[in-house]
Design a protein around this motif. Sequence first.
Motif, PDB file in Angstrom:
ATOM      1  N   PRO A   1      65.353  49.082 -36.920  1.00 51.70           N
ATOM      2  CA  PRO A   1      65.306  50.219 -35.997  1.00 51.70           C
ATOM      3  C   PRO A   1      64.134  51.144 -36.327  1.00 51.70           C
ATOM      4  O   PRO A   1      63.529  51.061 -37.408  1.00 51.70           O
ATOM      5  N   GLU A   2      63.835  52.023 -35.412  1.00 48.01           N
ATOM      6  CA  GLU A   2      62.765  52.990 -35.614  1.00 48.01           C
ATOM      7  C   GLU A   2      63.069  53.856 -36.836  1.00 48.01           C
ATOM      8  O   GLU A   2      64.199  54.288 -37.053  1.00 48.01           O
ATOM      9  N   GLY A   3      62.056  54.081 -37.629  1.00 44.46           N
ATOM     10  CA  GLY A   3      62.200  54.900 -38.821  1.00 44.46           C
ATOM     11  C   GLY A   3      62.423  54.118 -40.087  1.00 44.46           C
ATOM     12  O   GLY A   3      62.192  54.626 -41.194  1.00 44.46           O
ATOM     13  N   VAL A   4      62.879  52.869 -39.967  1.00 40.99           N
ATOM     14  CA  VAL A   4      63.103  52.022 -41.138  1.00 40.99           C
ATOM     15  C   VAL A   4      61.775  51.404 -41.564  1.00 40.99           C
ATOM     16  O   VAL A   4      61.000  50.932 -40.723  1.00 40.99           O
ATOM     17  N   ILE A   5      61.511  51.385 -42.850  1.00 37.31           N
ATOM     18  CA  ILE A   5      60.302  50.769 -43.397  1.00 37.31           C
ATOM     19  C   ILE A   5      60.693  49.470 -44.080  1.00 37.31           C
ATOM     20  O   ILE A   5      61.521  49.458 -44.990  1.00 37.31           O
TER      21      ILE A   5
END
Length: 382
Positions: free
Chosen positions: A61-65
């Motif tokens: 998901p967005e924000g996960v690195i």
Amino acid sequence: MPTVTEPRFLEERRNTARSLTGSLRLPAKTDEAWRRTSLEGLDVSQYRPAPARVTLKGSVPEGVIFTDILTAATEHADLVARYLGKLFPMDQNLLSAAQAAYLNGGVLLYVPRGVVVTEPLQVVYQAGDGEAQYLHTLVIAEDNAEVTLLERYEGTGDYLSVAVVEVFPLQGARVRYGYLQNHSQDAWAFTFRRGLTGRDSTLDWAGGEFGGALVRSEIVNNVAGEGSESKLKVVFGATDRQHLDIVASQVHDGSYSRSDILGRGVLSGRAHTVFRGNGQINRAAKNAATYQRQQALVLSDKARADSIPALIINEHEVEGAGHAATVGQLDEEQIFYLMARGLTRAQAVRMLVLAFLAPVLEQIPVAELRDEMIRLMGEKVN
């Protein structure tokens, strides 16, 4: 391998580690923690560090690195610098120093606060003949985040693998970390896994040890957060002249914390396995509980299994603690019973081995990892 864009903190860390490689030695049998494992014949300098072949699988998901560790060190320098080596100092011995000095692969997995990653993420490491892989995995799950990471180790030929894994579930986070070690039967493999649990967090470890000529695999977990929990499950299979040295340790600093260690393995040929389980409750970790069970099934009179359970209790107010260890062989009457019903001896042995491992395999949280362990164990038995 270092790059021209490497950040200053990583360059300085490498330089410090390189200076240590000149003064530190390999672990020896005179060291209590290594006295059942001899590294005679290992010459670290004969293996050449080469860029690690790392494959990442899964969408986030967005924000996960979710990226390789060297890219992360450049693009997320503050985050990597804050956590890299926090749980595993480089100055312990030649292996730890070389890993920091010649770091050439690994992964950063960072999950922001409250984010739940539903799909298991996977990492595959592949090594080749004559190479030295120095790997580092960082997993950071912020408050109330959830994630599952699976790592696989594979290779061909005679090579050296030294890997460090550091896992940080912060307050209320849940991390499931699974691994499958299937190194070449000629490889030297050393993996040092460390965890630190935050308040009310959960850190579950599940691993399979099958490959390598000589393997040292450690999971040392600090159950530090109040109300935190950690479960550790390991399945291992060894044959021929393999040597597997497995360390599974749960150290409690948090009150009302819980931990469990469950290990089962099968060995044949002239294999030698060492399973050291440790449950430790430190002072002020009130109302903590730690349990462990380790069992080995020996299929050959020339194989050897050493099970070494330990409990260290330094606190009076304890909810519970216990350990058990057994080493045994298959019951010939059970084999005869199955053969009388049409199975070959090999089929009967395989069925009994999988039944012996079932209590652990059933608790492996990821079906894909569990199925692969069953396949590899079947190969070992055959």
